[in-house]
Design an enzyme around this catalytic site. Structure first.
Site, mmCIF file in Angstrom:
data_model
loop_
_atom_site.group_PDB
_atom_site.id
_atom_site.type_symbol
_atom_site.label_atom_id
_atom_site.label_comp_id
_atom_site.label_asym_id
_atom_site.label_seq_id
_atom_site.Cartn_x
_atom_site.Cartn_y
_atom_site.Cartn_z
ATOM 1 N N ASP A 201 0.676 -1.101 -0.192
ATOM 2 C CA ASP A 201 -0.106 0.191 -0.052
ATOM 3 C C ASP A 201 1.041 1.262 0.122
ATOM 4 O O ASP A 201 1.920 1.273 0.527
ATOM 5 C CB ASP A 201 -1.031 -0.117 1.221
ATOM 6 N N ASN B 82 -13.044 -3.408 3.863
ATOM 7 C CA ASN B 82 -14.443 -2.510 3.864
ATOM 8 C C ASN B 82 -15.199 -2.439 2.492
ATOM 9 O O ASN B 82 -14.913 -2.773 1.414
ATOM 10 C CB ASN B 82 -13.622 -1.076 3.804
ATOM 11 N N GLN C 119 -14.554 2.341 2.657
ATOM 12 C CA GLN C 119 -14.173 1.865 1.349
ATOM 13 C C GLN C 119 -13.987 3.123 0.377
ATOM 14 O O GLN C 119 -14.855 3.838 0.169
ATOM 15 C CB GLN C 119 -14.962 0.866 0.699
ATOM 16 N N HIS D 73 -10.988 -5.525 -2.010
ATOM 17 C CA HIS D 73 -9.402 -5.550 -1.873
ATOM 18 C C HIS D 73 -9.425 -5.896 -0.171
ATOM 19 O O HIS D 73 -10.419 -5.244 0.379
ATOM 20 C CB HIS D 73 -8.582 -4.378 -2.290
ATOM 21 N N HIS E 79 -7.101 -5.534 3.159
ATOM 22 C CA HIS E 79 -5.942 -5.020 3.541
ATOM 23 C C HIS E 79 -5.388 -6.044 4.644
ATOM 24 O O HIS E 79 -5.940 -6.415 5.327
ATOM 25 C CB HIS E 79 -6.280 -3.863 4.402
#
Length: 135
Positions: A32, A88, A95, A101, A103
């Site tokens: 990230d 999320n 989100q 996706h 995390h």
């Protein structure tokens, strides 16, 4: 199927460069760019699904399996003290990119992050109402 207007589709499919930690035919795991902690990664499906409501169960399960593998690798190689796997769905849930996706956030003692919630309370009647609605 990918969405040509989706930045995560472009990253997952290699159209935009990323720091890739893992890749197979269905997923790419990247670091990230705005990490919560050292090693924060995202598990991205290469096909486009906006959120948990759209992704097929087998794709969601695959993302969790990869997330687990990444958390184990982080524990071994980054010497983490824990991990958060966070997913999320919708703006109200935090989100910010409408592409499913996961995390994988490595946690370290005293890392300064607070990804917990304040426990609320409900009456027995409220709990029973929710139970009835969901069963």
């Amino acid at each position: 199927m990918k969405d040509n207007n989706c930045i995560f589709c472009k990253i997952a499919n290699g159209e935009i460069p990323s720091r890739t930690l893992y890749e197979d035919e269905k997923y790419r795991v990247i670091l990230d760019l705005g990490p919560a902690t050292r090693g924060h990664a995202l598990v991205l499906p290469k096909d486009h699904f906006a959120n948990i409501y759209e992704i097929p169960a087998e794709w969601a399960a695959g993302a969790i399996e990869i997330g687990q593998q990444m958390a184990l690798r982080m524990r071994e190689r980054l010497h983490t003290d824990g991990a958060n796997l966070i997913q999320n769905n919708g703006e109200a849930a935090g989100q910010t990119v409408p592409h499913f996706h996961l995390h994988v956030i490595p946690r370290y003692r005293n890392d300064g992050q607070h990804m917990l919630w304040r426990p609320g309370s409900m009456t027995d009647a409220e709990l029973d109402e929710v139970l009835e609605a969901l069963t």
